[in-house]
Motif scaffolding. Structure first.
Motif, short mmCIF file in Angstrom:
data_model
loop_
_atom_site.label_atom_id
_atom_site.label_comp_id
_atom_site.label_asym_id
_atom_site.label_seq_id
_atom_site.Cartn_x
_atom_site.Cartn_y
_atom_site.Cartn_z
N VAL A 1 -4.85 4.50 -2.95
CA VAL A 1 -6.19 5.08 -2.97
C VAL A 1 -6.00 6.59 -2.94
CG1 VAL A 1 -8.37 5.33 -1.72
CG2 VAL A 1 -7.16 3.14 -1.69
N GLY B 1 -0.51 6.18 11.61
CA GLY B 1 0.04 4.85 11.83
C GLY B 1 -1.02 3.86 12.27
N VAL B 2 -2.27 4.13 11.93
CA VAL B 2 -3.34 3.21 12.35
C VAL B 2 -3.92 2.42 11.18
CG1 VAL B 2 -3.98 4.58 14.34
CG2 VAL B 2 -5.10 4.99 12.18
N VAL B 3 -3.65 2.88 9.97
CA VAL B 3 -4.21 2.19 8.81
C VAL B 3 -3.77 0.72 8.74
CG1 VAL B 3 -4.21 2.13 6.27
CG2 VAL B 3 -4.73 4.25 7.46
N GLY C 1 3.62 1.11 4.96
CA GLY C 1 4.61 1.93 5.62
C GLY C 1 4.24 2.10 7.09
N ALA D 1 3.76 4.86 8.74
CA ALA D 1 2.81 5.96 8.92
C ALA D 1 2.87 6.82 7.68
CB ALA D 1 3.18 6.80 10.14
N SER D 2 1.79 7.53 7.40
CA SER D 2 1.86 8.47 6.29
C SER D 2 2.61 9.69 6.77
CB SER D 2 0.47 8.92 5.84
OG SER D 2 -0.51 8.02 6.20
N CYS E 1 0.85 -1.19 0.00
CA CYS E 1 0.00 0.00 0.00
C CYS E 1 0.88 1.24 0.00
CB CYS E 1 -0.90 0.02 1.24
SG CYS E 1 -1.98 -1.41 1.32
N VAL E 2 0.72 2.06 -1.01
CA VAL E 2 1.54 3.26 -1.11
C VAL E 2 0.66 4.49 -1.17
CG1 VAL E 2 3.52 2.12 -2.17
CG2 VAL E 2 1.71 2.98 -3.64
N ASP F 1 6.66 4.95 2.68
CA ASP F 1 6.14 3.80 1.94
C ASP F 1 7.17 3.23 0.97
OD1 ASP F 1 3.87 4.21 3.35
OD2 ASP F 1 2.73 5.09 1.70
N1 LIG Z 1 -4.68 6.37 0.60
C1 LIG Z 1 -3.81 5.38 0.79
N2 LIG Z 1 -3.43 4.59 -0.26
C2 LIG Z 1 -2.55 3.58 -0.07
N3 LIG Z 1 -1.98 3.28 1.10
C3 LIG Z 1 -2.31 4.01 2.17
C4 LIG Z 1 -3.24 5.10 2.10
N4 LIG Z 1 -3.37 5.63 3.33
C5 LIG Z 1 -2.55 4.93 4.15
N5 LIG Z 1 -1.90 3.95 3.46
C6 LIG Z 1 -0.92 2.97 4.00
O1 LIG Z 1 -1.02 2.94 5.42
C7 LIG Z 1 0.21 3.30 6.03
C8 LIG Z 1 -0.04 4.04 7.34
O2 LIG Z 1 -0.85 5.17 7.12
P1 LIG Z 1 -1.45 6.07 8.28
O3 LIG Z 1 -2.13 5.17 9.22
O4 LIG Z 1 -2.37 7.00 7.56
O5 LIG Z 1 -0.30 6.78 8.92
C9 LIG Z 1 0.93 4.10 4.98
O6 LIG Z 1 2.33 4.05 5.17
C10 LIG Z 1 0.50 3.38 3.69
O7 LIG Z 1 1.27 2.20 3.47
#
Ligand SMILES: Nc1ncnc2c1ncn2[C@@H]1O[C@H](COP(=O)(O)O)[C@@H](O)[C@H]1O
Ligand SMILES: Cc1cc2nc3c(=O)[nH]c(=O)nc-3n(C[C@H](O)[C@H](O)[C@H](O)COP(=O)(O)OP(=O)(O)OC[C@H]3O[C@@H](n4cnc5c(N)ncnc54)[C@H](O)[C@@H]3O)c2cc1C
Lengths: 317, 267
Positions: B64, B133-135, B124, B126-127, B6-7, B38
């Motif tokens: 996405v 970092g919850v995705v 990754g 976290a974005s 997922c990027v 990512d």
């Molecule tokens: N819109 C997106 N499309 C693809 N991967 C995502 C997206 N949002 C978050 N991720 C993945 O989820 C990880 C953690 O994201 P987050 O929880 O938003 O900090 C990121 O490093 C990406 O690998």
């Protein structure tokens, strides 16, 4: 008044300070109810402390069966307690584990999640600090039970006795929860200094130390501070990664942050910009860190820090 | 073996990042790029494939986001991913973690339905824009999979995954069995730069575009309107007022520093 669940962050029964901060915030929203997941043996020490900081109720989940398994068993425990207590909110510490538990719980409870709050108002409105601290955001959960993770140092623990009524809570953990497992763990060596994320003062060093952290550590000890490092210092192998402050390290928000030989890159700022008072020592007067400081010294840290440390120690007598 | 990485396409952290009038992150009016964090996930997917030479391994980069987000997938393809998937739909705009994780999980389901089971979903840590970092944990929850997160070292053998993680209070070795969700940190190893050959090859790699309808997601389940949280207000923090800066001459710096700390009662 509804209960507000607080997941207890502890090491073998020793409750860590951010949990006490959560109890203080929980009191604004309702009746603080702590959830202790750990061995029954350690529960005694923890419950005394939790009650002293305002926990009206303490759910004790003996983890004999789930020890060593990650995240999901804790999610299931909280899910089952929430089903019984129907709490007004669920608060967790914004650690990696806290956020992951909160993330899964939010989906199971079909509830909104807010991460990295730095404050929570009586009506549940949270404050967050985003884009490396350049914006503040006020947000609210609009569905389900608000699940909020709170950064350490966001509130002051309040010693105020709560009833501390203990309820042993029996959870049913699914087999699916027992998959990812800790195979081995090496506890971090105690440094005798305060925990980086909890410390009131942090003294950090960067590439400008040239690898010699002795002046940083000496100043930290004179001030009773924790020691931090930039990624450049960590990548050079001078300090372990657990000392790194910044976007991909720890986020700290102490009363005082002293940056030494650190240029102030955006990723470093992301981890320290919300500190109350910022001080820097850097030999380059153009270093971006000086844009942030309340007080800065343009000079060589190898001479400034030892001299200042000596003066501080003298003053303390 | 099927690996999905997922990027995310994020606003450039060194540029001006801001909010729109509706309090969502401005993702159109600013320069963006593949989130640096990512790149580490893409790198680990590629290394895994290289280490397990001879096995049939497909690395799919999934994003996405709005039109520009395809650049994040392209970069992953240039680095060496085999194929790309871009989920784009006006209804996704303004999604919170819940919406984003739903769409990611459904896209993983679709990739699995078309190409066989997905063994590993890599993300990754976290974005760089939201830093939640919850995705990763949410995607795992939605897919009903275990998660091993924040890996600084990744090793696999057969369907076993072992990672090293610098935890809060300990350094841990964590084990799990595929299929699972894995996230990696910036300690996991420098990400490669696309080579000229990689850039040329990327142009011919399959890149699919899905809409929410393709994924069977109802537009009402995602986006700003379906969010379970509401941003009430955003405010730019006043820049910190310039502090006092002194030059160290003949030891004056140390005394000035001590005075300052004493005046603020830190001593
Ligand atoms: N819109 C997106 N499309 C693809 N991967 C995502 C997206 N949002 C978050 N991720 C993945 O989820 C990880 C953690 O994201 P987050 O929880 O938003 O900090 C990121 O490093 C990406 O690998
Ligand atoms: C995805 C990503 C994530 C990152 N995450 C982080 C993170 O979490 N934390 C982090 O810190 N960085 C992080 N970085 C790295 C960041 O971009 C910088 O490279 C890093 O912070 C620089 O560290 P530094 O300030 O110690 O080194 P430098 O930028 O090299 O600065 C050294 C400073 O020391 C000064 N100096 C030299 N000698 C002396 C002396 N004798 N006395 C006084 N001053 C002296 C110099 O003037 C200079 O300003 C990340 C980068 C990326 C791409």
């Amino acid at each position: 008044m509804s209960e507000v669940l607080v997941l207890v962050d502890h090491v073998a029964g020793a409750v860590r300070k951010p949990t006490l901060e959560l109890l203080a915030l929980a009191k604004r929203l309702g009746e603080p109810a702590a959830v202790f997941i750990g061995s029954a043996e350690h529960a005694g020490e923890a419950t005394a402390k939790l009650a002293a900081y305002g926990a009206e109720k303490i759910y004790v989940v003996d983890d004999a069966e789930i020890r060593g398994f990650l995240v999901v068993p804790k999610v299931e425990a909280l899910q089952q307690i929430a089903a019984q207590a129907n709490p007004a909110a669920i608060l967790l510490v914004s650690s990696a584990e806290g956020k992951e538990i909160a993330a899964r719980l939010a989906i199971r409870l079909e509830s909104g999640l807010i991460t990295d709050a730095v404050d929570i108002a009586k009506d549940g409105t949270t404050t967050q600090s985003v884009f490396a601290g350049s914006y503040t955001v006020a947000a609210k959960v609009t569905r389900g039970i608000p699940i909020i993770t709170v950064k350490p140092n966001s509130a002051t623990p309040v010693e105020t006795a709560g009833a501390g009524t203990v309820e042993q809570f029996a959870v049913t953990i699914s087999d699916a929860a027992k998959t990812a497992q800790i195979v081995a763990a090496q506890p971090r060596q105690a440094t005798g200094r305060p925990e980086l994320t909890e410390a009131a003062i942090v003294v950090s060093g960067g590439r400008g130390t040239g690898g010699d952290f002795a002046p940083i550590e000496a100043l930290a000890d004179a001030l009773g501070a924790a020691v931090g490092a930039s990624r450049a210092a960590v990548d050079s192998g001078w300090m372990p990664h657990s000392y790194q402050v910044g976007q991909t390290g720890k986020v700290v928000s102490p009363q005082l942050y002293v940056a030494n030989g650190i240029s102030g890159a955006i990723q470093h700022r992301a981890g320290m910009q919300t500190s109350k008072t910022i001080v820097a020592v850097n030999k380059d007067e153009e270093a971006p860190i000086f844009e942030l400081v309340d007080f800065g010294v343009v000079g060589d840290l190898h001479t400034v820090l030892p001299a200042a440390t000596e003066q501080i120690n003298q003053r303390k007598g | 073996m099927n690996i999905v990485v997922c990027v995310k396409h994020v606003p450039d952290a060194t540029g001006d990042r801001r909010f729109e009038a509706d309090n969502t992150v401005d993702r159109v009016g600013v320069d963006g790029l593949l989130s640096e964090l990512d790149e580490y996930a893409v790198e680990q997917a590629l290394q895994l494939k290289e280490k397990r030479e001879g096995e049939d391994i497909t690395v799919t980069a999934l994003t996405v986001g709005p039109e520009k987000a395809v650049d994040a997938v392209r970069k992953a393809l240039q680095m060496g991913a085999d194929q790309g998937v871009h989920v784009i739909d006006d209804a996704v705009a303004g999604s919170d973690y819940l919406g984003t994780s739903l769409v990611l999980a459904k896209a993983v389901d679709k990739i699995a339905a078309e190409q066989g089971p997905v063994d590993l979903v890599l993300l990754g840590m976290a974005s760089t824009d939201a830093s939640g970092g919850v995705v990763p944990a949410m995607v795992a929850e939605r897919l009903g999979l275990p998660q091993v997160t924040l890996a600084s070292v990744v090793e696999t053998q057969g369907d076993q995954v072992r990672i090293k993680r610098d935890g809060d209070t300990a350094t841990e070795v964590i084990g799990g069995t595929m299929p699972l969700v894995l996230s990696v940190t910036d300690q996991s190893g420098e990400a490669r730069y696309p080579s000229f050959k990689g850039i040329m090859a990327a142009k011919k790699k399959p890149l699919e575009t899905y809409t929410l309808a393709d994924l069977g997601v109802d537009a009402g389940e995602v986006g700003l309107g379906a969010s379970w949280t509401e941003v009430v207000e955003t405010a730019e923090r006043p820049p910190r007022t310039a502090g006092e800066i002194v030059k160290d001459e003949d030891g004056s710096g140390a005394s000035a520093l001590t005075e300052f700390l004493a005046s603020k009662k830190f001593i």
